[in-house]
Motif scaffolding. Structure first.
Motif, PDB file in Angstrom:
ATOM      1  N   GLY A 117      -5.988   9.482  -9.125  1.00  0.00           N
ATOM      2  CA  GLY A 117      -7.154   9.570  -8.246  1.00  0.00           C
ATOM      3  C   GLY A 117      -7.937   8.285  -8.147  1.00  0.00           C
ATOM      4  O   GLY A 117      -8.120   7.599  -9.133  1.00  0.00           O
ATOM      5  N   PRO A 118      -8.406   7.930  -6.953  1.00  0.00           N
ATOM      6  CA  PRO A 118      -9.211   6.733  -6.804  1.00  0.00           C
ATOM      7  C   PRO A 118     -10.704   7.011  -6.934  1.00  0.00           C
ATOM      8  O   PRO A 118     -11.505   6.129  -6.766  1.00  0.00           O
ATOM      9  N   HIS A 163      -2.857  -0.325  -5.071  1.00  0.00           N
ATOM     10  CA  HIS A 163      -3.204   0.543  -3.946  1.00  0.00           C
ATOM     11  C   HIS A 163      -4.708   0.514  -3.687  1.00  0.00           C
ATOM     12  O   HIS A 163      -5.149   0.491  -2.533  1.00  0.00           O
ATOM     13  N   ASP A 164      -5.502   0.526  -4.773  1.00  0.00           N
ATOM     14  CA  ASP A 164      -6.966   0.439  -4.596  1.00  0.00           C
ATOM     15  C   ASP A 164      -7.320  -0.782  -3.743  1.00  0.00           C
ATOM     16  O   ASP A 164      -8.109  -0.703  -2.805  1.00  0.00           O
ATOM     17  N   ALA A 165      -6.742  -1.934  -4.123  1.00  0.00           N
ATOM     18  CA  ALA A 165      -7.105  -3.189  -3.446  1.00  0.00           C
ATOM     19  C   ALA A 165      -6.587  -3.211  -2.015  1.00  0.00           C
ATOM     20  O   ALA A 165      -7.317  -3.561  -1.080  1.00  0.00           O
ATOM     21  N   LEU A 198       0.826  -1.208   0.000  1.00  0.00           N
ATOM     22  CA  LEU A 198       0.000   0.000   0.000  1.00  0.00           C
ATOM     23  C   LEU A 198       0.865   1.265   0.000  1.00  0.00           C
ATOM     24  O   LEU A 198       0.517   2.263  -0.625  1.00  0.00           O
ATOM     25  N   ASP A 199       2.011   1.201   0.665  1.00  0.00           N
ATOM     26  CA  ASP A 199       2.890   2.375   0.756  1.00  0.00           C
ATOM     27  C   ASP A 199       3.841   2.511  -0.427  1.00  0.00           C
ATOM     28  O   ASP A 199       4.540   3.525  -0.532  1.00  0.00           O
ATOM     29  N   SER A 200       3.910   1.512  -1.268  1.00  0.00           N
ATOM     30  CA  SER A 200       4.945   1.495  -2.303  1.00  0.00           C
ATOM     31  C   SER A 200       4.622   2.437  -3.461  1.00  0.00           C
ATOM     32  O   SER A 200       3.664   2.228  -4.217  1.00  0.00           O
ATOM     33  N   GLU A 236     -12.643  -2.241  -7.677  1.00  0.00           N
ATOM     34  CA  GLU A 236     -13.911  -1.799  -7.062  1.00  0.00           C
ATOM     35  C   GLU A 236     -14.453  -2.922  -6.204  1.00  0.00           C
ATOM     36  O   GLU A 236     -14.580  -4.063  -6.674  1.00  0.00           O
ATOM     37  N   LYS A 237     -14.783  -2.605  -4.955  1.00  0.00           N
ATOM     38  CA  LYS A 237     -15.235  -3.643  -4.022  1.00  0.00           C
ATOM     39  C   LYS A 237     -16.458  -3.156  -3.266  1.00  0.00           C
ATOM     40  O   LYS A 237     -16.526  -1.990  -2.879  1.00  0.00           O
TER      41      LYS A 237
END
Ligand SMILES: Cc1cc2nc3c(=O)[nH]c(=O)nc-3n(C[C@H](O)[C@H](O)[C@H](O)COP(=O)(O)OP(=O)(O)OC[C@H]3O[C@@H](n4cnc5c(N)ncnc54)[C@H](O)[C@@H]3O)c2cc1C
Length: 296
Positions: free
Chosen positions: A293-294, A96-98, A83-85, A184-185
């Motif tokens: 952008g997410p 990052h989304d996941a 996530l931080d990478s 998308e979850k």
């Protein structure tokens, strides 16, 4: 109080040592990574390994790097590290989304990418993600290493091609030009497993979709993928109509089951809607409309 059954414990000092330990202790030995899945299963006696082989000290399995035109993620990389990478997010925003929607900070700080994949839970967020990205899994054993496409890695719920005596060491994702990706979850609450989720990757060549990857989680998709929808998109124009049609095809081909997370028809609806939304965001990222952008 739930306690695991008696178990032997060995701490591996290198990948070679872990593989030697796996060979020495045989098929009843299990790798211990973050333990977030394995330890609860042992407490419930759903798993009763005779020996745990702890790989947490193996820094050689903890990395995220780009080499040879591929993003390479070591199996012991923690969710929080992915996530931080910056380099992972730069090439594959979907990662990052996941990771943002997997569990909570406590699980993400210690749970590993490799452990997630090897657990092979049908609701695992990274299974659909790596299916969409057409990643490869590198598996090492006493006879050397082999590479398996993500879509051939899972052989059933909680089952993978990793054989006794083998270790997942790396996930590889080819970096290609013109790409964008998104996840998308829908979950019942923050940090929960998905009711349904869709992963999408699009690679453009001019005004055409050159290649597409669609992953589906928790909706009974074969190999966590929507291959028929990908076939339809390959060579199609990147229009709203194409993306909506791909969503319909993805929904037609999945086989969701009703359970405590929701009825099958609702999950099928999610497969369609989330596939279309993920494709739209992936396309926006591929065209540079929304590179970071997410939210759209
Ligand atoms: C409260 C909670 C909420 C969660 N929510 C989500 C969620 O929303 N979405 C989601 O996707 N996941 C979720 N998870 C699952 C979480 O992502 C996994 O539990 C965790 O990432 C598994 O990784 P680990 O390192 O802890 O694996 P472990 O528990 O150590 O191992 C899991 C399995 O993989 C095997 N294994 C581990 N590493 C290797 C390797 N390198 N080679 C071969 N075999 C290996 C182990 O032997 C074991 O069988 C949740 C978990 C918890 C506890």
């Amino acid at each position: 109080m739930q306690v695991p059954a008696y178990v032997e414990y060995e701490k591996a000092t290198s990948v070679a040592h872990a593989i030697a330990l796996l060979a020495r202790f045989g098929p009843e030995a299990r790798i211990l990574a973050g333990g977030h899945s394995l330890i609860p299963m042992m407490k419930l006696r759903l798993a009763q390994p005779e020996t745990l082989i702890d790989i947490n000290g193996l820094s050689e399995l903890n990395y995220i790097r780009v080499t040879g035109g591929q993003l390479r993620i070591g199996a012991l990389t923690r969710h929080a590290q992915l996530l931080d990478s910056a380099v992972a997010g730069e090439h594959f925003a979907i990662l990052h989304d996941a990771e943002k929607v997997i569990a909570d900070p406590i699980v993400r700080n210690w749970g590993t990418v490799g452990g997630s994949i090897c657990q092979a839970d049908p609701s695992e967020d990274l299974s659909g993600t790596f299916a969409a990205l057409k990643a490869s899994m590198v598996i090492q054993g006493q006879d050397g290493s082999r590479s398996v496409p993500a879509r051939e890695f899972f052989t059933g719920p909680y089952e993978t091609v990793v054989a006794p005596g083998e270790l997942l060491t790396e996930i590889q994702i080819a970096i290609r030009p013109g790409g964008g990706s998104a996840y998308e979850k829908v979950g019942r609450r923050v940090g929960d497993w998905p009711v349904g989720a869709a992963a999408a990757a699009i690679w453009l060549a001019g005004d055409t979709i050159a290649e597409a990857g669609i992953g589906l989680t928790a909706v009974g998709a074969r190999n966590f993928a929507a291959a028929e929808a990908e076939d339809m998109l390959r060579g199609a124009p990147p229009t709203d109509a194409s993306l909506a049609r791909a969503g319909e095809i993805a929904a037609e081909h999945c086989r969701p089951t009703s359970d405590q997370r929701g009825p099958a028809d609702y999950k099928r609806h999610l497969a369609r809607e989330l596939t279309t939304r993920a494709l739209r965001r992936a396309l926006n990222r591929a065209t540079g409309l929304n590179p970071i952008g997410p939210d759209t």
